[in-house]
Write an enzyme that holds these catalytic residues in place. Structure first.
Site, PDB file in Angstrom:
ATOM      1  N   CYS A  51       0.558  -3.702 -33.169  1.00 33.90           N
ATOM      2  CA  CYS A  51       0.680  -5.046 -33.895  1.00 33.90           C
ATOM      3  C   CYS A  51       1.130  -4.887 -35.312  1.00 33.90           C
ATOM      4  CB  CYS A  51      -0.542  -5.977 -34.092  1.00 33.90           C
ATOM      5  SG  CYS A  51      -1.186  -6.077 -32.233  1.00 33.90           S
ATOM      6  N   HIS A  52       0.763  -3.956 -35.871  1.00 34.80           N
ATOM      7  CA  HIS A  52       1.005  -3.806 -37.346  1.00 34.80           C
ATOM      8  C   HIS A  52       1.114  -2.225 -37.864  1.00 34.80           C
ATOM      9  CE1 HIS A  52      -0.981  -7.691 -37.174  1.00 34.80           C
ATOM     10  NE2 HIS A  52      -0.183  -7.928 -37.850  1.00 34.80           N
ATOM     11  N   GLY A  53       1.131  -1.367 -36.905  1.00 38.34           N
ATOM     12  CA  GLY A  53       1.461   0.047 -36.987  1.00 38.34           C
ATOM     13  C   GLY A  53       0.361   0.989 -37.673  1.00 38.34           C
ATOM     14  N   PRO A  75      -1.327  -0.196 -42.341  1.00 38.14           N
ATOM     15  CA  PRO A  75      -1.901  -1.144 -42.916  1.00 38.14           C
ATOM     16  C   PRO A  75      -3.707  -1.355 -43.192  1.00 38.14           C
ATOM     17  CG  PRO A  75      -1.045  -2.348 -41.439  1.00 38.14           C
ATOM     18  CD  PRO A  75      -0.473  -0.829 -41.197  1.00 38.14           C
TER      19      PRO A  75
END
Length: 192
Positions: free
Chosen positions: A156-158, A171
């Site tokens: 989703c966001h790495g 993140p």
């Protein structure tokens, strides 16, 4: 002394009127608590929630390199029997290079360092890792045996986690959390 004076005014003793005020106040208090109690009582967890306070997971079929996902308190729990290579990779990580140096293990003191042993089931069971499978960034469920470090990867966001569930890139601010757990036998883990 007039007719309207009370004994309380003159002698300091309670009168019938004082008793009636006290009795009315107590009846009002009992009535208020009775009216509010159903609202307070409904906030307690129901029996199905209490039943999920702890679960037992059979791990007898997990060979090294295999994982399973269980559900506990509505969250995914990752249980992995790590290979010797995965343990060696996790041990090779330098603690000062970790994004989150804290173990986040509910079985250890809050300030325990994020060593591989502190993230695993402990001495003699370093191959076992049990973690809450929610990314610490926004709660997504990471994919296992993925990413640059061979651990978990949140597409989703790495966010990238290593084989000990420690955040290495992305993140996410913290390592994957480890719930309270214990081995009840060599084949069963009790979570919660």
């Amino acid at each position: 002394m007039s007719e309207h004076d009370t004994k309380t005014d003159t002698l300091g003793e309670p009168t019938r009127r004082d008793f009636l005020y006290l009795a009315a106040g107590m009846a009002g208090a009992v009535g208020a608590v009775s009216a509010v109690w159903p609202f307070i009582d409904q906030m307690r967890p129901d029996q199905s929630t209490l039943a999920l306070a702890s679960i037992e997971v059979d791990i007898s079929s997990l060979e090294p390199g295999m994982s399973l996902t269980a559900k506990w308190r509505g969250k995914p729990i990752f249980i992995r029997n790590r290979t010797e290579k995965e343990i060696a990779e996790a041990n090779a990580a330098k603690l000062d290079e970790l994004k989150d140096p804290v173990a986040r293990n509910a079985n250890l003191p809050l300030d325990a360092a994020a060593t591989d042993v502190a993230r695993s089931a402990g001495k003699g069971k370093e191959n076992w890792i049990v973690m809450i499978g929610s990314c610490t960034h926004l709660g997504c469920v990471p994919l296992g045996t993925s990413g640059e470090y061979g651990g978990w990867f949140c597409p989703c966001h790495g966010s990238v986690y290593d084989t000990a569930g420690r955040i290495r890139k992305g993140p996410a601010p913290m390592n994957l959390a480890i719930p309270t757990f214990a081995f009840t036998s060599d084949k069963v883990i009790k979570i919660g």
